[in-house]
Design a protein around this motif. Structure first.
Motif, PDB file in Angstrom:
ATOM      1  N   LEU B  61       0.815  -1.222   0.000  1.00 20.33           N
ATOM      2  CA  LEU B  61       0.000   0.000   0.000  1.00 20.33           C
ATOM      3  C   LEU B  61       0.845   1.267   0.000  1.00 20.33           C
ATOM      4  CD1 LEU B  61      -2.537   1.791   0.645  1.00 20.33           C
ATOM      5  CD2 LEU B  61      -2.214   1.163   3.039  1.00 20.33           C
ATOM      6  N   PHE B  62       0.568   2.164  -0.945  1.00 17.78           N
ATOM      7  CA  PHE B  62       1.279   3.439  -0.918  1.00 17.78           C
ATOM      8  C   PHE B  62       0.327   4.620  -1.087  1.00 17.78           C
ATOM      9  CE2 PHE B  62       4.083   6.826  -2.456  1.00 17.78           C
ATOM     10  CZ  PHE B  62       5.014   6.821  -1.422  1.00 17.78           C
ATOM     11  N   CYS B  63      -0.531   4.568  -2.114  1.00 18.86           N
ATOM     12  CA  CYS B  63      -1.425   5.722  -2.343  1.00 18.86           C
ATOM     13  C   CYS B  63      -2.862   5.417  -1.913  1.00 18.86           C
ATOM     14  CB  CYS B  63      -1.398   6.149  -3.808  1.00 18.86           C
ATOM     15  SG  CYS B  63      -2.252   5.016  -4.921  1.00 18.86           S
ATOM     16  N   GLY B  64      -3.262   4.165  -2.025  1.00 27.54           N
ATOM     17  CA  GLY B  64      -4.603   3.766  -1.609  1.00 27.54           C
ATOM     18  C   GLY B  64      -5.724   4.219  -2.525  1.00 27.54           C
ATOM     19  N   GLY B  66      -5.430   3.989  -6.254  1.00 27.71           N
ATOM     20  CA  GLY B  66      -5.277   3.561  -7.646  1.00 27.71           C
ATOM     21  C   GLY B  66      -4.270   4.318  -8.488  1.00 27.71           C
ATOM     22  N   GLN B  67      -3.383   5.091  -7.842  1.00 35.12           N
ATOM     23  CA  GLN B  67      -2.468   5.902  -8.637  1.00 35.12           C
ATOM     24  C   GLN B  67      -1.078   5.299  -8.825  1.00 35.12           C
ATOM     25  OE1 GLN B  67      -2.566   9.634  -6.527  1.00 35.12           O
ATOM     26  NE2 GLN B  67      -4.397  10.344  -7.579  1.00 35.12           N
ATOM     27  N   CYS B  68      -0.625   4.450  -7.881  1.00 30.77           N
ATOM     28  CA  CYS B  68       0.794   4.065  -7.908  1.00 30.77           C
ATOM     29  C   CYS B  68       1.060   2.627  -8.363  1.00 30.77           C
ATOM     30  CB  CYS B  68       1.407   4.269  -6.529  1.00 30.77           C
ATOM     31  SG  CYS B  68       0.882   3.034  -5.312  1.00 30.77           S
ATOM     32  N   SER B  69       0.068   1.768  -8.335  1.00 30.99           N
ATOM     33  CA  SER B  69       0.196   0.355  -8.746  1.00 30.99           C
ATOM     34  C   SER B  69       1.052  -0.499  -7.812  1.00 30.99           C
ATOM     35  CB  SER B  69       0.764   0.230 -10.167  1.00 30.99           C
ATOM     36  OG  SER B  69      -0.129   0.814 -11.065  1.00 30.99           O
ATOM     37  N   ASP B  70       1.495   0.028  -6.689  1.00 32.31           N
ATOM     38  CA  ASP B  70       2.319  -0.758  -5.774  1.00 32.31           C
ATOM     39  C   ASP B  70       1.558  -1.918  -5.135  1.00 32.31           C
ATOM     40  OD1 ASP B  70       4.685   0.448  -6.188  1.00 32.31           O
ATOM     41  OD2 ASP B  70       4.751   1.589  -4.318  1.00 32.31           O
ATOM     42  N   CYS B  71       0.244  -1.842  -5.128  1.00 30.45           N
ATOM     43  CA  CYS B  71      -0.564  -2.875  -4.469  1.00 30.45           C
ATOM     44  C   CYS B  71      -1.044  -3.946  -5.446  1.00 30.45           C
ATOM     45  CB  CYS B  71      -1.768  -2.217  -3.813  1.00 30.45           C
ATOM     46  SG  CYS B  71      -2.867  -1.475  -5.039  1.00 30.45           S
ATOM     47  N   ARG B  82      -4.970  -3.691  -9.312  1.00 33.88           N
ATOM     48  CA  ARG B  82      -4.712  -2.777  -8.190  1.00 33.88           C
ATOM     49  C   ARG B  82      -5.715  -3.102  -7.079  1.00 33.88           C
ATOM     50  NH1 ARG B  82      -5.357   2.493 -11.619  1.00 33.88           N
ATOM     51  NH2 ARG B  82      -6.766   1.021 -12.608  1.00 33.88           N
ATOM     52  N   CYS B  84      -6.188  -1.949  -4.175  1.00 34.32           N
ATOM     53  CA  CYS B  84      -6.788  -0.892  -3.341  1.00 34.32           C
ATOM     54  C   CYS B  84      -8.076  -0.353  -3.951  1.00 34.32           C
ATOM     55  CB  CYS B  84      -5.804   0.246  -3.096  1.00 34.32           C
ATOM     56  SG  CYS B  84      -5.384   1.204  -4.563  1.00 34.32           S
TER      57      CYS B  84
HETATM   58  S1  FES Z   1      -1.816   1.588  -3.376  1.00 29.29           S
HETATM   59 FE1  FES Z   1      -1.361   2.824  -5.063  1.00 29.29          FE
HETATM   60  S2  FES Z   1      -2.525   1.846  -6.650  1.00 29.29           S
HETATM   61 FE2  FES Z   1      -3.079   0.758  -4.889  1.00 29.29          FE
END
Ligand code: FES
Ligand SMILES: Cc1cc2nc3c(=O)[nH]c(=O)nc-3n(C[C@H](O)[C@H](O)[C@H](O)COP(=O)(O)OP(=O)(O)OC[C@H]3O[C@@H](n4cnc5c(N)ncnc54)[C@H](O)[C@@H]3O)c2cc1C
Lengths: 378, 101
Positions: B61-64, B66-71, B82, B84
């Motif tokens: 989790l980074f942005c929560g 849908g912006q960063c794709s880390d999840c 994604r 989140c």
């Molecule tokens: S936490 Fe960034 S896209 Fe899901």
């Protein structure tokens, strides 16, 4: 082909207010948002809002959200969720991707006479050693987890940044049952409002001004288990030898927001850089119209401010869009706009607001100078 | 470990959605229908969603929003979901995404 009078992108306070005004005047309005739920930032805000009383200062963000959604429904606004604008083409064509990851996604082309961009802002990142470790996240991400999803992102939190976002989210993390073990601020003083800071102090959160995060150390499972902080000098550089290790499983970064301008760029609207407003923003006039005719902007996307200013700017954008569609008389529209600008001026007062008023005026002036003058020369 | 918010002075945190089961890397966990997959995972103490392609580093989790794709994870055989912003459905099969692009 699908056709609408007005497409509004982003269902936060700005987009909702714009949609409501446009739909009330009789326009066919489509409001899209990429999220699973409408409301933008509002449903994360469970604290009572600051601002003047004419602007519901005693009301919690999520209640304002509910009111706006209600109004939008009554006005007949059509809302598409999980829908992202991915392209803008000549001839007022907009490509919208609808659907969820892993599921069926369809791309719909819409012909919209007017477009209102209210895409809000995104969080700034602070880079330090280990900043990509799971457990390091935006303060907004943590806020979404506790207040919207009712899940704690972790138990022991180090908050980086003491602006209003850092302060409010710290307090809300405690309300959700998390332990905020440190609040880190590089400046010598807390950045946000004194009322919010007082709550944090009273709760006994250790506050480290003139400090920064140096490293997030992962444990065996690969997620944050320790955080190293250090004192900074006058140039905000860590002073060797002042490092201190804190046990924590989460680092939340509240380092400010920057306007989300992807959509404005798709529309090729002219941008300008403005530090106090958070970065690049679209130039616009007092009708909230950008350098591209028929494309309007409102809210944090035009400069990071607050929900109430977003809402009022959204109204102006909505009114201006339906005015240019001929649905309301120019005289009537102008009267409404003057009223709203007065309210906006009232909102942009005080130690934090004054600066925003000055910057807003600069942006309006720059629009006259660069956009209007350029058109006249053609 | 329980990390759901159980009590709150302002919010009504009693979930009204249906309790369902989903599988994560072969293990069954409980979740609420319609909540973001990521929230269900956090509630079960799962914080790593994927490993990066080149360096094999964990991400979560980074942005929560849908912006960063880390999840991103593999959900029902599809990669790059994604979590989140993707809602839980009964019986979903989820896997930590490892190196896929
Ligand atoms: S936490 Fe960034 S896209 Fe899901
Ligand atoms: C912690 C915190 C505390 C705050 N406290 C207060 C307060 O007390 N008082 C106050 O007045 N304000 C407060 N604010 C600020 C306020 O929430 C924002 O200024 C306001 O929500 C901005 O409204 P907006 O409509 O411009 O953007 P947002 O509310 O951010 O909405 C933008 C929407 O656009 C959507 N979107 C973005 N890009 C696309 C795309 N390409 N396609 C489709 N949809 C898209 C997003 O999903 C989002 O829903 C606070 C903010 C934070 C983070």
């Amino acid at each position: 082909m699908l056709e609408r009078d007005v497409l509004v992108v982003g269902a936060g306070p700005a987009g909702l207010a714009a949609s409501i005004e446009a739909a009330k005047a009789g326009a066919d309005v489509l409001l899209v948002d990429l999220n699973m739920k409408p409301g933008g930032q509002l449903f994360k805000q469970i604290h009572k809002f600051f601002g003047s009383s004419a602007h519901r200062s005693g009301t919690r963000g999520f209640d304002i959200g509910k009111m706006l959604l209600d109004e939008a429904e009554k006005a007949g606004v059509e809302i598409w969720l999980q829908s992202t604008v991915i392209g803008a083409f000549p001839g007022n064509l907009i490509a919208i991707e609808k659907g969820i990851d892993g599921g069926e996604k369809e791309v719909i082309t819409l012909k919209s006479k007017k477009v209102i961009i209210a895409t809000g802002a995104s969080e700034n990142v602070v880079r330090f050693k280990g900043w990509t470790t799971p457990g390091v996240m935006g303060a907004g991400a943590a806020q979404t987890m506790i207040n919207v999803n009712h899940v704690k992102p972790g138990n022991k939190i180090v908050m980086v940044g003491s602006g209003n976002v850092g302060l409010i989210v710290s307090y809300q993390l405690m309300q959700a049952g998390c332990d905020v073990v440190a609040l880190i601020e590089a400046a010598p003083k807390i950045g946000g409002y004194a009322v919010h800071a007082a709550k944090i102090r009273r709760a006994g959160v250790p506050i480290y001004t003139k400090h920064t995060v140096v490293e997030a150390i992962p444990g065996e499972d690969g997620t944050v288990c320790k955080v190293v902080i250090a004192e900074v000098d006058d140039k905000f550089q860590p002073i060797p030898g002042t490092e201190k290790e804190i046990e924590a499983d989460t680092v939340t970064i509240g380092a400010g927001l920057k306007p989300a301008t992807d959509m404005v760029k798709l529309e090729k609207c002219r941008l300008t850089f403005n530090g106090p407003f958070g970065g690049f923003i679209p130039l616009h006039n007092d009708k909230m119209e950008t350098s591209k005719k028929g494309v309007y902007v409102a809210g944090d996307a035009t400069g990071v401010e607050e929900a109430n200013t977003a809402l009022e700017e959204g109204r102006i954008a909505g009114i201006s869009a339906v005015e240019s569609l001929g649905l309301i008389e120019p005289k009537e529209a102008e009267k409404m706009r003057i009223e709203i600008w007065k309210r906006l001026e009232a909102l942009r007062m005080g130690p934090f607001g004054e600066r925003r008023q000055i910057e807003k005026n600069n942006i309006l002036a720059e629009y006259e100078e660069k956009v209007v003058a350029a058109v006249e020369m053609d | 470990m329980c990390v759901r918010v159980e009590q709150h002075c302002i919010l009504d945190v009693d979930k009204k959605e249906k309790k369902v089961k989903i599988t994560v890397d072969g293990k069954e966990i409980e979740a609420y229908e319609g909540e973001p997959i990521l929230a269900a995972l956090l509630a079960s103490g799962i914080k790593v969603n994927r490993y990066t392609v080149k360096k094999h580093e964990p991400r979560g989790l980074f942005c929560g929003i849908g912006q960063c794709s880390d999840c991103s994870m593999v959900v029902d055989g599809k990669a790059n979901v994604r979590t989140c912003i993707t809602p839980v459905k009964e019986g979903m099969v989820i896997m930590t995404q490892d190196g896929l692009k």
